[in-house]
Design a protein around this motif. Structure first.
Motif, short mmCIF file in Angstrom:
data_model
loop_
_atom_site.label_atom_id
_atom_site.label_comp_id
_atom_site.label_asym_id
_atom_site.label_seq_id
_atom_site.Cartn_x
_atom_site.Cartn_y
_atom_site.Cartn_z
N GLY A 194 0.85 -1.18 0.00
CA GLY A 194 0.02 0.08 -0.07
C GLY A 194 0.60 1.40 0.10
O GLY A 194 1.90 1.17 -0.36
N ASP A 195 0.24 2.51 0.47
CA ASP A 195 1.02 3.63 0.39
C ASP A 195 1.47 4.18 1.94
O ASP A 195 1.98 5.02 2.19
N LYS A 196 1.09 3.34 2.96
CA LYS A 196 1.61 3.69 4.23
C LYS A 196 3.05 3.75 4.52
O LYS A 196 3.74 3.23 3.93
N GLY A 197 3.55 5.01 4.95
CA GLY A 197 4.95 5.37 5.12
C GLY A 197 5.56 6.23 3.77
O GLY A 197 6.58 6.60 3.94
N LYS A 198 4.68 6.30 2.73
CA LYS A 198 5.22 7.29 1.54
C LYS A 198 4.97 8.63 2.00
O LYS A 198 3.97 8.98 2.48
N GLN A 199 5.77 9.31 1.40
CA GLN A 199 5.89 10.82 1.41
C GLN A 199 5.67 11.62 0.27
O GLN A 199 6.37 10.91 -0.86
N GLY A 200 5.09 12.72 0.25
CA GLY A 200 4.99 13.36 -1.05
C GLY A 200 4.29 14.72 -0.60
O GLY A 200 3.89 14.98 0.23
N VAL A 234 -7.74 13.71 4.85
CA VAL A 234 -6.66 14.24 5.71
C VAL A 234 -6.34 13.56 6.77
O VAL A 234 -5.21 13.68 7.37
N SER A 235 -7.28 12.92 7.24
CA SER A 235 -7.02 12.05 8.70
C SER A 235 -5.88 10.98 8.35
O SER A 235 -5.48 10.43 9.15
N ASN A 236 -5.67 10.68 7.24
CA ASN A 236 -4.68 9.41 6.82
C ASN A 236 -3.50 10.18 6.48
O ASN A 236 -2.51 9.10 6.19
N VAL A 237 -3.25 11.39 6.67
CA VAL A 237 -1.95 11.92 6.20
C VAL A 237 -1.50 12.82 7.52
O VAL A 237 -2.26 13.33 8.26
N ALA A 238 -0.18 13.12 7.44
CA ALA A 238 0.27 13.78 8.81
C ALA A 238 1.57 14.56 8.08
O ALA A 238 2.30 14.10 7.36
N LEU A 239 1.72 15.86 8.52
CA LEU A 239 2.85 16.68 8.10
C LEU A 239 4.02 16.27 8.35
O LEU A 239 4.18 15.65 9.58
N VAL A 240 5.09 16.57 7.70
CA VAL A 240 6.32 15.92 7.95
C VAL A 240 7.12 17.27 8.77
O VAL A 240 7.24 18.21 8.21
N LYS A 262 12.80 19.08 10.35
CA LYS A 262 14.12 18.74 11.11
C LYS A 262 14.58 17.29 10.89
O LYS A 262 15.38 16.83 10.68
N THR A 263 13.22 16.51 11.38
CA THR A 263 13.51 14.99 11.58
C THR A 263 12.97 14.20 10.43
O THR A 263 13.32 13.02 10.23
N LYS A 264 12.29 14.87 9.55
CA LYS A 264 11.70 14.26 8.20
C LYS A 264 10.80 12.98 8.79
O LYS A 264 10.58 11.98 7.92
N LYS A 265 10.02 13.05 10.01
CA LYS A 265 9.29 12.06 10.34
C LYS A 265 7.70 12.94 10.70
O LYS A 265 7.82 13.92 10.80
#
Length: 139
Positions: free
Chosen positions: A42-48, A95-101, A104-107
């Motif tokens: 799936g897409d969990k953990g992907k950043q964009g 939006v509930s399935n994404v979080a801002l990165v 500094k830490t890229k997490k």
């Protein structure tokens, strides 16, 4: 919730089917024992980057995430070239399935707001500033 995420922000998918190879392999082994078909990553953990925000439906369009197949009908354009075929497009994700990165830490991080005094047009005004709860950096 929509005020936290804006166009151009870097976000990470925090919910949904995992894209972690080890976890997926382990799960698929158990499914194979039961005679079930293997799951796709799936897409969990992907950043964009956020391409567009749909405030009315609380959804965001994220670059490279939630890719869907779109079949377009065959036709002709002005130059006589044949168009149509299979296209791959990003679809909106809630939006509930994404979080801002965190820059500094890229997490992924939670977002807070603080009010600061800023001078604009010769007047002192209060401005709301987004910051990462994890590191305290402005986003």
């Amino acid at each position: 919730m929509g005020a936290k995420i804006k166009k151009g922000d870097l976000v990470e998918v925090i919910a949904g089917r995992t894209s972690d190879e080890k976890k997926l392999a382990k799960r698929n082994e158990r499914r194979a024992e039961k005679g079930l078909p293997a799951l796709k990553p799936g897409d969990k953990g992907k950043q964009g980057r956020v391409l567009e925000v749909y405030r009315s439906s609380d959804r965001v369009l994220v670059e490279g995430v939630n890719i869907r197949t779109h079949h377009s009908r065959q036709g002709q354009n002005q130059q006589g070239q044949v168009t149509g075929g299979i296209e791959y497009r990003e679809a909106p994700i809630h939006v509930s399935n994404v979080a801002l990165v965190d820059p500094k830490t890229k997490k992924p991080t939670r977002v807070g707001f603080r009010e600061e005094q800023a001078e604009r047009g010769g007047r002192l005004r209060t401005v709301r500033v987004r910051y990462a709860k994890r590191s305290g950096e402005d986003i």
